[in-house]
Design an enzyme around this catalytic site. Structure first.
Site, PDB file in Angstrom:
ATOM      1  N   SER A 113       0.857  -1.314   0.154  1.00  0.00           N
ATOM      2  CA  SER A 113      -0.199  -0.055  -0.016  1.00  0.00           C
ATOM      3  C   SER A 113       0.966   1.365   0.026  1.00  0.00           C
ATOM      4  O   SER A 113       1.584   1.478  -0.886  1.00  0.00           O
ATOM      5  CB  SER A 113      -0.958  -0.229   1.167  1.00  0.00           C
ATOM      6  N   ASP A 254      -9.681  -5.393  -4.031  1.00  0.00           N
ATOM      7  CA  ASP A 254      -8.592  -4.491  -3.267  1.00  0.00           C
ATOM      8  C   ASP A 254      -9.225  -3.330  -3.618  1.00  0.00           C
ATOM      9  O   ASP A 254      -9.744  -3.019  -4.588  1.00  0.00           O
ATOM     10  CB  ASP A 254      -7.364  -4.871  -4.236  1.00  0.00           C
ATOM     11  N   HIS A 281      -7.317  -6.311   0.176  1.00  0.00           N
ATOM     12  CA  HIS A 281      -6.127  -5.596   0.226  1.00  0.00           C
ATOM     13  C   HIS A 281      -5.100  -6.148   0.909  1.00  0.00           C
ATOM     14  O   HIS A 281      -3.847  -5.677   0.931  1.00  0.00           O
ATOM     15  CB  HIS A 281      -6.358  -3.902   0.974  1.00  0.00           C
TER      16      HIS A 281
END
Length: 301
Positions: A113, A254, A281
């Site tokens: 991320s 996601d 995610h």
């Protein structure tokens, strides 16, 4: 059992010395190339990334995880002005970590991320000579693309749910229970689909809530409408400078939808893209065994 070390590394920045907490699993002097793991947020402590340390067990890869400055067990700097919190700060911290651990001449990077954004920016701009392989997990190529993906996902929820979230964001009441409960509904679909959430993930969110300085300064109170200093962040014009073998990861559900990842795949000279069909995610929780196999095989073959 692999050896484990943890401690603090001095990090001097703008004339002040701070502390970066780290943990290493496996022998960094073994000659086997280690992987350094960059957590997301920014400002979400490392705990949720601990499943990645199992690469030491599954593939004999020494693993290093750390809390970025302002986060977790590293120095907290709540009184710093917003100008202090820059991508350059975190790139300098990473350089310092690599040097102090003696691995700057031979290492891999895995960023998740925001950690993937940081890794991509770091590699594109600093061209680290010791880097061999790069993993960008669930990371966007720009914040503008992130907002596009978040808007697409939000549009699939009932209209009254969307209106409620937007109302709180416009009125500055994102700390209200209604908004927080709504965000958890969204996160349950698009951050981690497991129910209940793993204890380490909850621990990371609690850590961010205890000191949201970095998150609020760089991202803002809402992931749907970025208001922090990362709002204009992008590596779209630098992707072709990432001339290292790179593994791209995302999940079907996601937050980092395909639109976020596609520019990396199109522009990277050496890229492989793996998508997890049953994940959002955090495939390292949602499809852990396959995740460890895919990442471990990429780093060792």
């Amino acid at each position: 059992m692999p050896s484990e070390t943890s401690g603090f590394i001095d990090f001097t920045y703008a004339g002040e010395t701070h502390k970066t907490w780290y943990k290493a699993l496996g022998d960094l002097a073994s000659g086997v190339r280690p992987v350094v793991i960059l957590h997301g947020g920014p400002g979400i402590p490392h705990f949720y990334m601990l499943p990645n340390l199992e690469l030491t067990r599954t593939h004999n890869i020494p693993t290093i995880i750390y809390d970025q400055i302002g986060t977790g067990q590293s120095s907290h700097l709540k009184d710093k002005p917003k100008e202090f919190w820059t991508v350059e700060l975190f790139k300098d911290e990473l350089d310092n970590l690599l040097a102090k651990l003696g691995i700057a001449d031979n290492f891999d990077l895995l960023g998740h991320s925001w950690g993937g954004m940081l890794a991509a920016d770091y590699v594109a701009t600093r061209q680290p000579p010791g880097l061999k392989r790069l993993v960008l997990a669930d990371a966007p190529a720009s914040m503008a693309l992130w907002e596009v993906c978040m808007a697409k996902l939000l549009s699939r929820f009932p209209e009254d749910f969307q209106v409620m979230l937007k109302k709180h964001e416009e009125e500055g009441t994102t700390s209200a229970k209604e908004y927080q409960d709504g965000m958890h509904v969204f996160y349950q679909k698009h951050v981690c689909k497991l129910s209940p959430w793993p204890a380490d993930l909850l621990k990371s969110f609690t850590g961010m809530e205890e000191d949201p300085t970095v998150y609020f300064t760089m991202l803002g109170p809402s992931e749907f409408s970025i208001s922090g200093s990362l709002k204009t962040w992008s590596v779209l014009d630098k992707i072709d400078k990432i001339n290292y073998p790179t593994l791209l990861l995302n999940g079907v559900h996601d937050e980092a939808q395909d639109e976020c990842v596609l520019p990396f795949f199109e522009k990277l000279p050496k890229a492989k893209w793996v998508q997890f069909a049953n994940s959002s995610h955090m495939a390292f929780f949602e499809e852990k065994d396959r995740y460890l196999q895919v990442v471990g095989d990429f780093l060792t073959k």
